[in-house]
Every structure is written in structure tokens, then in C-alpha cells.
Design a protein around this motif. Structure first.
Motif, PDB file in Angstrom:
ATOM      1  N   LYS A   1       0.798  -1.252   0.147  1.00 15.46           N
ATOM      2  CA  LYS A   1       0.072  -0.041   0.058  1.00 15.46           C
ATOM      3  C   LYS A   1       0.792   1.439   0.085  1.00 15.46           C
ATOM      4  O   LYS A   1       0.371   2.200  -0.237  1.00 15.46           O
TER       5      LYS A   1
ATOM      6  N   HIS B   1      -2.633  -5.087   1.602  1.00 13.87           N
ATOM      7  CA  HIS B   1      -2.208  -4.748   0.116  1.00 13.87           C
ATOM      8  C   HIS B   1      -2.932  -3.751  -0.480  1.00 13.87           C
ATOM      9  O   HIS B   1      -4.211  -3.555   0.068  1.00 13.87           O
ATOM     10  N   GLN B   2      -2.657  -3.549  -1.557  1.00 13.34           N
ATOM     11  CA  GLN B   2      -3.565  -2.869  -2.722  1.00 13.34           C
ATOM     12  C   GLN B   2      -3.582  -3.790  -4.008  1.00 13.34           C
ATOM     13  O   GLN B   2      -2.764  -4.597  -4.446  1.00 13.34           O
TER      14      GLN B   2
ATOM     15  N   GLN C   1      -6.921   0.569  -2.299  1.00  9.41           N
ATOM     16  CA  GLN C   1      -6.289   0.499  -1.284  1.00  9.41           C
ATOM     17  C   GLN C   1      -7.226   0.030   0.166  1.00  9.41           C
ATOM     18  O   GLN C   1      -6.681   0.468   1.342  1.00  9.41           O
TER      19      GLN C   1
ATOM     20  N   GLY D   1      -4.996   2.656  -7.613  1.00 11.01           N
ATOM     21  CA  GLY D   1      -4.840   1.699  -6.616  1.00 11.01           C
ATOM     22  C   GLY D   1      -5.819   1.433  -5.775  1.00 11.01           C
ATOM     23  O   GLY D   1      -6.160   2.447  -4.980  1.00 11.01           O
TER      24      GLY D   1
END
Length: 127
Positions: free
Chosen positions: A79, A114-115, A109, A107
Motif C-alpha cells: 500500500k 495490500h492494494q 487500497q 490503486g
């Protein structure tokens, strides 16, 4: 740190073990010159550990054009990496081959671990 925070950190640590690929993210740099404003790609992040997941190759485009190597893919990464919408991303796979993607999604997020970034590779087939 609460119980859920510990669990999400452990999940993040395990996901990062899958990151065998590397991503370079390109944004756009604009400069004023004597001729006007000039835009060119600029790497905003390089060699970011990631995992590329390809959903399925496409044999043709909706408009009936055959002979493409278009694929839809999802990129998983930490991220801390900023992915602007429309970014160009090069992914170096664990075997050393490089795939070029354009028009990445921003992204996503919302996960703590995580992204995810949706990618489309859309080059005409070269073989």
C-alpha cells in the motif's frame, strides 16, 4: 496493537512472500519550455515488489479485430506505493520478461494488507 491488526500484519507478511515480480510505475511530468508545455513519462516508483495475476488472454477484440495479445491482469503490491489512475506500469516477471501496461486503475487500497491495481495490456500481436 489489537488482535485484528496483528492478523492483518501477518497476512501482509505472507502476501509479500508471493511478490516475485517487480513493477515500475510511470506518471507524467510536465514542464514549461520556450515552445509551450511538454509532457513526458517519468518513473515515480521503481523495482516495487509485486505479484501479477493474469485473468485470461483475449483472442479478439469486441469490434472483431483478431491478432491481439490483449490481457486483463491484476497487480498486487504494498500500500505504500502510489498508483495514479491512468498510469503506465512495466512489470518485470520472475523469469526476466517485461510486460508493458497502460491505463492502470487507481490503486484500490481498502485492504489493510495490500492494494490491487487493474491493468490492461493491449498491444498488437507481434508474432
Amino acid at each position: 496493537m489489537g488482535y485484528l491488526d496483528v492478523m492483518f500484519q501477518q497476512m501482509s507478511d505472507e502476501l509479500q512472500k508471493l511478490y516475485r515480480d517487480k513493477a515500475t510505475i510511470y506518471g507524467v511530468e510536465t514542464k514549461k519550455t520556450d515552445r509551450g508545455i511538454v509532457s513526458k513519462p517519468k518513473a515515480t516508483a521503481e523495482n516495487c515488489p509485486c505479484k501479477l495475476s493474469i485473468s485470461s488472454p483475449k483472442t479478439s477484440e469486441p469490434n472483431g479485430i483478431y491478432g491481439t495479445d490483449a490481457i486483463d491482469a491484476m497487480l498486487y503490491l504494498d500500500k505504500s506505493v502510489t498508483i495514479p489512475a491512468g498510469a503506465k506500469i512495466d512489470v518485470t516477471l520472475s523469469d526476466g520478461s517485461i510486460l508493458h501496461f497502460k491505463n492502470a486503475s487507481k490503486g484500490y487500497q481498502e485492504y489493510q494488507s495490500h492494494q490491487e491495481v487493474a491493468l490492461t495490456k493491449d498491444d498488437k500481436a507481434r508474432d
